[in-house]
Design a protein around this motif. Structure first.
Motif, PDB file in Angstrom:
ATOM      1  N   ARG A 295       2.476  -5.628  -4.187  1.00 39.66           N
ATOM      2  CA  ARG A 295       1.392  -4.893  -4.848  1.00 39.66           C
ATOM      3  C   ARG A 295       0.033  -5.423  -4.413  1.00 39.66           C
ATOM      4  O   ARG A 295      -0.127  -6.610  -4.160  1.00 39.66           O
ATOM      5  CB  ARG A 295       1.512  -5.040  -6.357  1.00 39.66           C
ATOM      6  N   LYS A 296      -0.932  -4.518  -4.390  1.00 40.31           N
ATOM      7  CA  LYS A 296      -2.318  -4.928  -4.181  1.00 40.31           C
ATOM      8  C   LYS A 296      -2.829  -5.486  -5.502  1.00 40.31           C
ATOM      9  O   LYS A 296      -2.335  -5.135  -6.573  1.00 40.31           O
ATOM     10  CB  LYS A 296      -3.164  -3.744  -3.729  1.00 40.31           C
ATOM     11  N   GLY A 297      -3.839  -6.323  -5.444  1.00 34.75           N
ATOM     12  CA  GLY A 297      -4.360  -6.971  -6.647  1.00 34.75           C
ATOM     13  C   GLY A 297      -4.765  -6.024  -7.756  1.00 34.75           C
ATOM     14  O   GLY A 297      -4.543  -6.296  -8.927  1.00 34.75           O
ATOM     15  N   ALA A 298      -5.325  -4.874  -7.427  1.00 37.82           N
ATOM     16  CA  ALA A 298      -5.798  -3.940  -8.441  1.00 37.82           C
ATOM     17  C   ALA A 298      -4.764  -2.880  -8.796  1.00 37.82           C
ATOM     18  O   ALA A 298      -5.053  -1.942  -9.514  1.00 37.82           O
ATOM     19  CB  ALA A 298      -7.074  -3.259  -7.951  1.00 37.82           C
ATOM     20  N   ASP A 299      -3.545  -3.036  -8.306  1.00 37.38           N
ATOM     21  CA  ASP A 299      -2.491  -2.048  -8.538  1.00 37.38           C
ATOM     22  C   ASP A 299      -1.995  -2.121  -9.974  1.00 37.38           C
ATOM     23  O   ASP A 299      -1.420  -3.122 -10.376  1.00 37.38           O
ATOM     24  CB  ASP A 299      -1.336  -2.302  -7.562  1.00 37.38           C
ATOM     25  N   PRO A 300      -2.220  -1.063 -10.789  1.00 41.82           N
ATOM     26  CA  PRO A 300      -1.710  -1.096 -12.154  1.00 41.82           C
ATOM     27  C   PRO A 300      -0.186  -0.952 -12.133  1.00 41.82           C
ATOM     28  O   PRO A 300       0.358  -0.195 -11.342  1.00 41.82           O
ATOM     29  CB  PRO A 300      -2.371   0.115 -12.805  1.00 41.82           C
ATOM     30  N   SER A 301       0.472  -1.689 -12.998  1.00 44.66           N
ATOM     31  CA  SER A 301       1.927  -1.628 -12.987  1.00 44.66           C
ATOM     32  C   SER A 301       2.487  -1.967 -14.357  1.00 44.66           C
ATOM     33  O   SER A 301       1.763  -2.380 -15.255  1.00 44.66           O
ATOM     34  CB  SER A 301       2.481  -2.590 -11.946  1.00 44.66           C
ATOM     35  N   HIS A 302       3.792  -1.828 -14.476  1.00 47.37           N
ATOM     36  CA  HIS A 302       4.489  -2.189 -15.701  1.00 47.37           C
ATOM     37  C   HIS A 302       5.106  -3.569 -15.592  1.00 47.37           C
ATOM     38  O   HIS A 302       5.917  -3.950 -16.422  1.00 47.37           O
ATOM     39  CB  HIS A 302       5.588  -1.152 -15.993  1.00 47.37           C
ATOM     40  N   THR A 303       4.743  -4.297 -14.575  1.00 51.72           N
ATOM     41  CA  THR A 303       5.299  -5.627 -14.370  1.00 51.72           C
ATOM     42  C   THR A 303       4.189  -6.588 -13.960  1.00 51.72           C
ATOM     43  O   THR A 303       3.171  -6.169 -13.432  1.00 51.72           O
ATOM     44  CB  THR A 303       6.400  -5.605 -13.288  1.00 51.72           C
ATOM     45  N   HIS A 304       4.379  -7.845 -14.221  1.00 56.77           N
ATOM     46  CA  HIS A 304       3.394  -8.860 -13.847  1.00 56.77           C
ATOM     47  C   HIS A 304       3.615  -9.374 -12.431  1.00 56.77           C
ATOM     48  O   HIS A 304       2.809 -10.125 -11.909  1.00 56.77           O
ATOM     49  CB  HIS A 304       3.453 -10.030 -14.833  1.00 56.77           C
ATOM     50  N   CYS A 305       4.696  -8.993 -11.808  1.00 54.01           N
ATOM     51  CA  CYS A 305       5.047  -9.508 -10.482  1.00 54.01           C
ATOM     52  C   CYS A 305       4.233  -8.833  -9.378  1.00 54.01           C
ATOM     53  O   CYS A 305       3.989  -7.641  -9.424  1.00 54.01           O
ATOM     54  CB  CYS A 305       6.530  -9.290 -10.202  1.00 54.01           C
ATOM     55  N   ALA A 306       3.855  -9.621  -8.394  1.00 50.32           N
ATOM     56  CA  ALA A 306       3.158  -9.069  -7.230  1.00 50.32           C
ATOM     57  C   ALA A 306       4.139  -8.508  -6.211  1.00 50.32           C
ATOM     58  O   ALA A 306       3.786  -7.683  -5.392  1.00 50.32           O
ATOM     59  CB  ALA A 306       2.286 -10.132  -6.580  1.00 50.32           C
ATOM     60  N   VAL A 307       5.392  -8.970  -6.268  1.00 51.15           N
ATOM     61  CA  VAL A 307       6.410  -8.536  -5.316  1.00 51.15           C
ATOM     62  C   VAL A 307       7.521  -7.820  -6.071  1.00 51.15           C
ATOM     63  O   VAL A 307       8.054  -8.340  -7.047  1.00 51.15           O
ATOM     64  CB  VAL A 307       7.010  -9.733  -4.538  1.00 51.15           C
ATOM     65  N   VAL A 308       7.839  -6.617  -5.612  1.00 58.71           N
ATOM     66  CA  VAL A 308       8.917  -5.844  -6.225  1.00 58.71           C
ATOM     67  C   VAL A 308      10.014  -5.663  -5.194  1.00 58.71           C
ATOM     68  O   VAL A 308       9.758  -5.219  -4.077  1.00 58.71           O
ATOM     69  CB  VAL A 308       8.408  -4.463  -6.699  1.00 58.71           C
TER      70      VAL A 308
ATOM     71  N   GLY B 227       0.807  -1.214   0.000  1.00 57.45           N
ATOM     72  CA  GLY B 227       0.000   0.000   0.000  1.00 57.45           C
ATOM     73  C   GLY B 227       0.843   1.267   0.000  1.00 57.45           C
ATOM     74  O   GLY B 227       2.070   1.230   0.084  1.00 57.45           O
ATOM     75  N   LEU B 228       0.159   2.396  -0.084  1.00 58.03           N
ATOM     76  CA  LEU B 228       0.844   3.681  -0.177  1.00 58.03           C
ATOM     77  C   LEU B 228       1.611   4.027   1.091  1.00 58.03           C
ATOM     78  O   LEU B 228       2.785   4.405   1.039  1.00 58.03           O
ATOM     79  CB  LEU B 228      -0.161   4.792  -0.508  1.00 58.03           C
ATOM     80  N   SER B 229       0.980   3.890   2.246  1.00 58.74           N
ATOM     81  CA  SER B 229       1.689   4.166   3.504  1.00 58.74           C
ATOM     82  C   SER B 229       2.867   3.223   3.679  1.00 58.74           C
ATOM     83  O   SER B 229       3.942   3.633   4.104  1.00 58.74           O
ATOM     84  CB  SER B 229       0.744   4.030   4.697  1.00 58.74           C
ATOM     85  N   GLY B 230       2.668   1.962   3.325  1.00 58.90           N
ATOM     86  CA  GLY B 230       3.756   0.995   3.407  1.00 58.90           C
ATOM     87  C   GLY B 230       4.904   1.353   2.485  1.00 58.90           C
ATOM     88  O   GLY B 230       6.070   1.188   2.834  1.00 58.90           O
ATOM     89  N   ALA B 231       4.581   1.861   1.305  1.00 57.71           N
ATOM     90  CA  ALA B 231       5.623   2.253   0.364  1.00 57.71           C
ATOM     91  C   ALA B 231       6.455   3.410   0.914  1.00 57.71           C
ATOM     92  O   ALA B 231       7.677   3.443   0.748  1.00 57.71           O
ATOM     93  CB  ALA B 231       5.015   2.633  -0.982  1.00 57.71           C
ATOM     94  N   VAL B 232       5.794   4.351   1.569  1.00 59.39           N
ATOM     95  CA  VAL B 232       6.514   5.486   2.142  1.00 59.39           C
ATOM     96  C   VAL B 232       7.426   5.019   3.276  1.00 59.39           C
ATOM     97  O   VAL B 232       8.621   5.334   3.316  1.00 59.39           O
ATOM     98  CB  VAL B 232       5.541   6.578   2.632  1.00 59.39           C
TER      99      VAL B 232
END
Length: 136
Positions: A60-73, A39-44
């Motif tokens: 990433r949350k399930g609905a998080d749009p991204s440039h990668t298919h990975c759930a974990v960055v 989440g956003l607070s977690g990212a900060v």
């Protein structure tokens, strides 16, 4: 009592409190223990922990749009087995913890060893809630 969950980004004091309590909670785990956030607070909070030298995984949350298919960055790629602690503001249902553990299990070789919840438990006891995963 009002929790800090969406307030961590609203003021410098809230962010400093979240970071101070997170660091106090993380002190209960060995220094090399990685951190997983969501989440956003977690990212900060995760970015600040990463700047302080912690290995951080952003889930990433399930609905998080991204440039990668990975759930974990993981910005600084590592390999092999490692231990990690989930850092979040608080837990009500455990859904976030379960989602992070599930993603980390699928995409990394990490072992979940505990959680640090940085929202103060009360105004009179501003301390993090820390729990360790019991060994089977």
């Amino acid at each position: 009592m009002k929790h800090m969950y969406n307030d961590v980004l609203r003021s410098r004091d809230n962010l400093q409190t979240a970071l101070r309590l997170t660091m106090a909670g993380l002190a209960e785990f060995p220094l090399g223990t990685a951190v997983a956030v969501r989440g956003l607070s977690g990212a900060v909070v995760g970015a600040l922990l990463q700047a302080a030298g912690r290995r951080v995984f952003y889930v990433r949350k399930g609905a998080d749009p991204s440039h990668t298919h990975c759930a974990v960055v993981e910005p600084e790629k590592g390999s092999g087995e490692f231990k990690y602690v989930i850092v979040d503001d608080f837990s009500v249902s455990g859904a976030t913890v379960k989602a992070i553990v599930r993603a980390m299990c699928c995409e990394t070789r990490g072992q979940h060893v505990g959680c640090v919840f940085y929202a103060p438990q009360s105004q009179s006891h501003p301390a993090p809630l820390v729990w360790h995963v019991k060994k089977a």
